[in-house]
Design an enzyme around this catalytic site. Structure first.
Site, PDB file in Angstrom:
ATOM      1  N   GLU A 181      35.050  44.118  68.068  1.00  0.00           N
ATOM      2  CA  GLU A 181      36.581  44.911  67.956  1.00  0.00           C
ATOM      3  C   GLU A 181      36.383  45.448  66.676  1.00  0.00           C
ATOM      4  O   GLU A 181      36.041  44.903  65.509  1.00  0.00           O
ATOM      5  CB  GLU A 181      37.557  43.936  68.296  1.00  0.00           C
ATOM      6  CG  GLU A 181      37.568  43.426  69.665  1.00  0.00           C
ATOM      7  CD  GLU A 181      38.656  42.506  70.001  1.00  0.00           C
ATOM      8  OE1 GLU A 181      39.398  42.978  70.669  1.00  0.00           O
ATOM      9  OE2 GLU A 181      38.791  41.373  69.377  1.00  0.00           O
TER      10      GLU A 181
ATOM     11  N   GLU B 218      37.105  34.529  77.108  1.00  0.00           N
ATOM     12  CA  GLU B 218      36.793  36.019  76.568  1.00  0.00           C
ATOM     13  C   GLU B 218      35.908  35.808  75.522  1.00  0.00           C
ATOM     14  O   GLU B 218      36.125  35.070  74.630  1.00  0.00           O
ATOM     15  CB  GLU B 218      38.071  36.454  76.472  1.00  0.00           C
ATOM     16  CG  GLU B 218      37.740  37.945  75.894  1.00  0.00           C
ATOM     17  CD  GLU B 218      39.408  38.914  75.449  1.00  0.00           C
ATOM     18  OE1 GLU B 218      40.302  38.516  76.342  1.00  0.00           O
ATOM     19  OE2 GLU B 218      39.234  39.542  74.632  1.00  0.00           O
TER      20      GLU B 218
END
Length: 347
Positions: free
Chosen positions: A241, A236
């Site tokens: 974020e 990932e």
């Protein structure tokens, strides 16, 4: 590289005798070999060329009938004229040693010239979000539902226009406080899985993040092989974020079998106005390094190698979650919009 070096060494390390004979006639060895390499578009502002990768070579040598050129990228060319135009493909700024031999029959002399060249990245995929309505179905699918998504998230992802649409040149993921399908919040999560994936390159995403304590927007990627090897074996890459409870703090992270969840490899940076202004979130992904940027400022580097899962195709995900890592939601939260102006991928 060793094989290229050895080939170049064997090809160019010696020169012919000063003279030879062909059919009883003396063949004169070339002399005074001069080589000039000029990148197209070179200027004071662009000392390594205009980014096209095209270079004009000129050669001259007394008594030369032909030339052989090893271009430094594994390619070799031959010409009987005093010029050659060649286009290099490797992106970025790279240095090459170009070897040239001038021939007259079996007689030859050799020299080399150093070349530093800039090749601009070439776009391989993009969505500019310029057509109003649902996201382009050729590019985007959806994750749907309220199963918590492995993070104790509390929103219900939908594909309704109330939660996701393209409008006025931007993608909008709209998170709402509402009772829907057993959840108190709705949002959207779109993905290119099965529609577009790639390995290595530069990604630029221009976005304005949603506001509100409890929001958790992300621009991220998963290995295309997730359905066969599961997470975290698929890998990932979290390009961006942000947690509404930590306003303006941006994370770039990587998850793999040796480091995932709360033990991920992470870098952070703090910038201004992430929820009120657009910023460019970028990833430079290579076989040896993965770099994270905001507005072209590097804030985290990760050393990549062939033991990681970051050497196969990945697909994109764009979403805004509620709760989970985002924490408790502000009871006064009613709605917030995550806007993406474009997503661009370069070689």
């Amino acid at each position: 590289m060793l094989s290229i070096f050895l080939s170049a060494f064997m090809f160019f390390s010696c020169s012919g005798d000063s003279a030879g004979t062909t059919g009883g006639e003396e063949v004169i060895k070339p002399s005074n070999l001069v080589v000039v390499a000029t990148p197209v578009g070179v200027s004071t502002q662009n000392p390594n060329g205009d980014g096209s990768g095209t270079v004009s070579f000129t050669f001259s040598a007394t008594n030369a009938k032909s030339y052989k050129i090893a271009l430094g990228d594994g390619e070799t060319k031959e010409t009987t004229t005093g010029s050659l135009t060649y286009t290099y493909n490797a992106g970025g700024t790279n240095s090459y040693t170009v070897y040239v031999s001038a021939y007259n029959g079996s007689q030859f002399i050799s020299t080399s010239v150093a070349l530093t060249l800039y090749v601009a990245p070439k776009a391989i995929w993009a969505d500019e979000f310029n057509v109003d309505g649902a996201p382009n179905p050729t590019y985007w699918g959806y994750d749907l539902g309220n199963n918590g998504w492995g993070n104790n998230e509390i929103q219900n992802y939908t594909n309704r226009p109330e939660n996701v649409k393209v409008q006025n040149g931007v993608l909008k993921i709209i998170t709402l406080k509402e009772n829907f399908g057993g959840s108190n919040y709705t949002s959207a999560r779109i993905k290119t899985q099965g529609k577009f994936s790639f390995k290595y390159g530069r990604v630029d995403i221009r976005a304005k993040l949603p506001s509100g304590v409890g929001t958790w927007p992300a621009l991220w990627m998963l290995g295309e092989n997730i359905s066969s090897v599961s997470w975290p074996a698929c890998g990932e890459i979290d390009i961006m974020e942000h947690l509404g409870r930590e306003l303006n703090k941006v994370h770039g992270s990587l998850h793999a079998p040796s480091h995932y969840g709360g033990n991920s490899k992470t870098g952070t940076t703090t910038i201004n106005n992430v929820t009120s202004e657009f910023h460019i979130y970028s990833l430079d992904w290579r076989s040896d390094v993965i770099k994270f940027y905001v507005d072209n400022v590097l804030f985290y580097s990760y050393t990549n190698n062939n033991s990681t899962p970051f050497n196969s195709n990945f697909f994109f995900i764009i979403n805004n979650a509620m709760g989970g890592w985002g924490g408790s939601v502000d009871p006064n939260f009613t709605s917030s919009t995550f806007e993406v102006d474009y997503i661009r991928v370069f070689n």
